[in-house]
Design an enzyme around this catalytic site. Sequence first.
Site, PDB file in Angstrom:
ATOM      1  N   GLU A 210       0.825  -1.210   0.000  1.00 29.82           N
ATOM      2  CA  GLU A 210       0.000   0.000   0.000  1.00 29.82           C
ATOM      3  C   GLU A 210       0.861   1.264   0.000  1.00 29.82           C
ATOM      4  OE1 GLU A 210      -4.194  -1.309   1.905  1.00 29.82           O
ATOM      5  OE2 GLU A 210      -2.639  -0.895   3.383  1.00 29.82           O
ATOM      6  N   GLU A 285      -6.787  -7.364  -1.482  1.00 31.19           N
ATOM      7  CA  GLU A 285      -7.374  -7.355  -0.152  1.00 31.19           C
ATOM      8  C   GLU A 285      -8.848  -7.006  -0.269  1.00 31.19           C
ATOM      9  OE1 GLU A 285      -5.421  -4.986   2.775  1.00 31.19           O
ATOM     10  OE2 GLU A 285      -3.423  -5.813   2.367  1.00 31.19           O
TER      11      GLU A 285
END
Length: 686
Positions: A210, A285
Amino acid sequence: MSGNTRRQLCWILFFVFLVILETQSQNSLPTLYEYFDSSEGQNVTGLLAERDGFKLNGKPIRIISGAIHYFRSHPSVWSDRLRKLRASGANTVETYVPWNLHEPKKNEFDFGQDQSKNDMSIFLDIRKFIQLAQAEDLLLILRPGPFICGEFEFGGMPSYLLRDPNMRVRTAYQPYLDRVKVYFDNLLPLVSDLQFSQGGPIIALQVENEYASFDTIEPPYLEFIRQTYLNHGINSLLFTSDGSYNGVKGSLPGLLKTANFQFKPESNLDDLLRFQPDKPPMVMEYWSGWFDHWFEPHSETSLNDFTSVLDVILGGYNASVNYYTFEGGTNFGFNAGANTQTEAPHYAPDVTSYDYDAPLTEAGDYTAKYYKILEMSAIYAIPPLRRPPLPLESRKLAYPSIPLERYLSYSDILDQIPPTSKFQLEARTSMENLNMNNDGGQSQGYILYRKRGIFGNGTAIFKAGPVRDFGILLLDQDIQPFPKDKNGSTKYWLSSVQEYSLPMNGKEQTIDLLIENMGRINFGGAKDFLQRKGLVNSPNESYYHLDGQEIKDVEIIALEFKSNWVNNLTNWHNYESHNEAKKAPILVQSTFTITEIGDTFIDMTSWTKGIVFINGFNLGRYFNVGPQKALYLPAPFLKLGENTITIFEQLQCGSEIVFSSVPKLGFPPIKKDPKPQFDDDDFVPF
């Protein structure tokens, strides 16, 4: 026989007939490795992301994956959790790799071989976990960091990095890159031969994590990671994962971009396809639930919301998916992370449980989400593969409550701290900067700032903070009360500055500031990762004052509460034979004998704040502010016969130790979907 009875019997026979048909159908399907092996028995081509979909060894595949973190579940249950994942219809398992656990001391790496030295070593045989995934007919996605977030202490990075006053983690800062290289030089040789192209299960590795959400993006850092992978023989698919609204700024050309989200699947996947139209979409995710902070309600995601989004991902966009998480597990020890928040105290520590409201519970039990995944995998799996039967759930036991048998007072505890953890310094400093642990400082636990002296008569004003993270002030070993808010509720000293009026008697007195590190931030911008704990040695950033003057010549004591130390404590006092009030901070201990072993939960509802050890192992923190009120105790930590529970209570003890057969996460036990009432070993799910 009545008409109703005949109808019921017909339905039962019909159901049994369907089960037999399903069993025969399942048995006719290949396993994953039977299907994707080449005709010569060699894995030739790894995972490729092509315009028309993912291909593994030249054959189409929809990746249906679930996150199971090997470091959050006891290794005795790894096979159980992996088999439950495979039985749901998934074909892949995903896991992070926590750098800080694998390098518990600077330049000392542990991959499961140091169980006598390192409390978490039992969890760290990553090679065994990867091999078990393959044995359970699963592929594997590896996310080695070096930053993992994951609601884990410091995002999985080692705290010794913070000894460098100029440290800039997650950037191309050379001292940081040097340590990343040392980490990868130790990790990657252990896993490179377990890639699919070499006969193993690993099909993809992530670059950082991320990164687009970080506020100091430096592409040379990402390139450094990629090149380090290549230098170690990694030839598997490389990818990044981000909120797709961030675009490509957290990635590099040539890396597959994947999306992370929980809601709004259309906008997230549309964004992903807009900047990557020539690759198959994947949700790396899909957040199956959410994590919990102390002081906040327990988080839940409804089955309807979970299902509707999943249907869009698999059916609407023909995408691949990784359930984050499939089983959350537990933040054992001091390993829970924390987040920043906009309101004071701008710090939100995570609870011990990482149940996450996931398809499998913290204890590995099935939920309604699990059965929905099983149902949808049967519809959307590419290719259809043979699934194992559903494994049975573990036994849950509520052992009889046990009395408190012995204790160590606050002074007893400090007397047994080793000299290597005691320091006399001119000025305060953070725990990371203490000269201990092979030049790595103190990473976790508690740090005590002690000042002895004659401070005059009358009232003295003590001011300190912001404490990092939870402060307790003691005068002559008596805890000074926390202030109350207007409703009479306790205002705990959390990540803030507080002032106390202390009564001084003209004699020698001791002022102790005990600070607990409740977990370093695991997500945020560059400034958020300046996570030195205790008191920072900077007059511009914090206070440590008495009557307006900086306190100097300080005794500092590191309380790490490592298992070897806990197991070797001596000079316990009998709890009942001492009639004086048992003041916290205090260590209490009891033994109990069991004749059967099962999973259980230690109910800490009547206690206040502290940590619990079972046979010397740190299960994690409890705190009566909730939401979590009971700590999960997996059966493998118990042994037939005598077991020992040790509790460090920081504020006020309970009167006994209570067990429960159900979790207490802040909501009633999960109501499961009805299941057929026969042995799961004989049940082949649809």
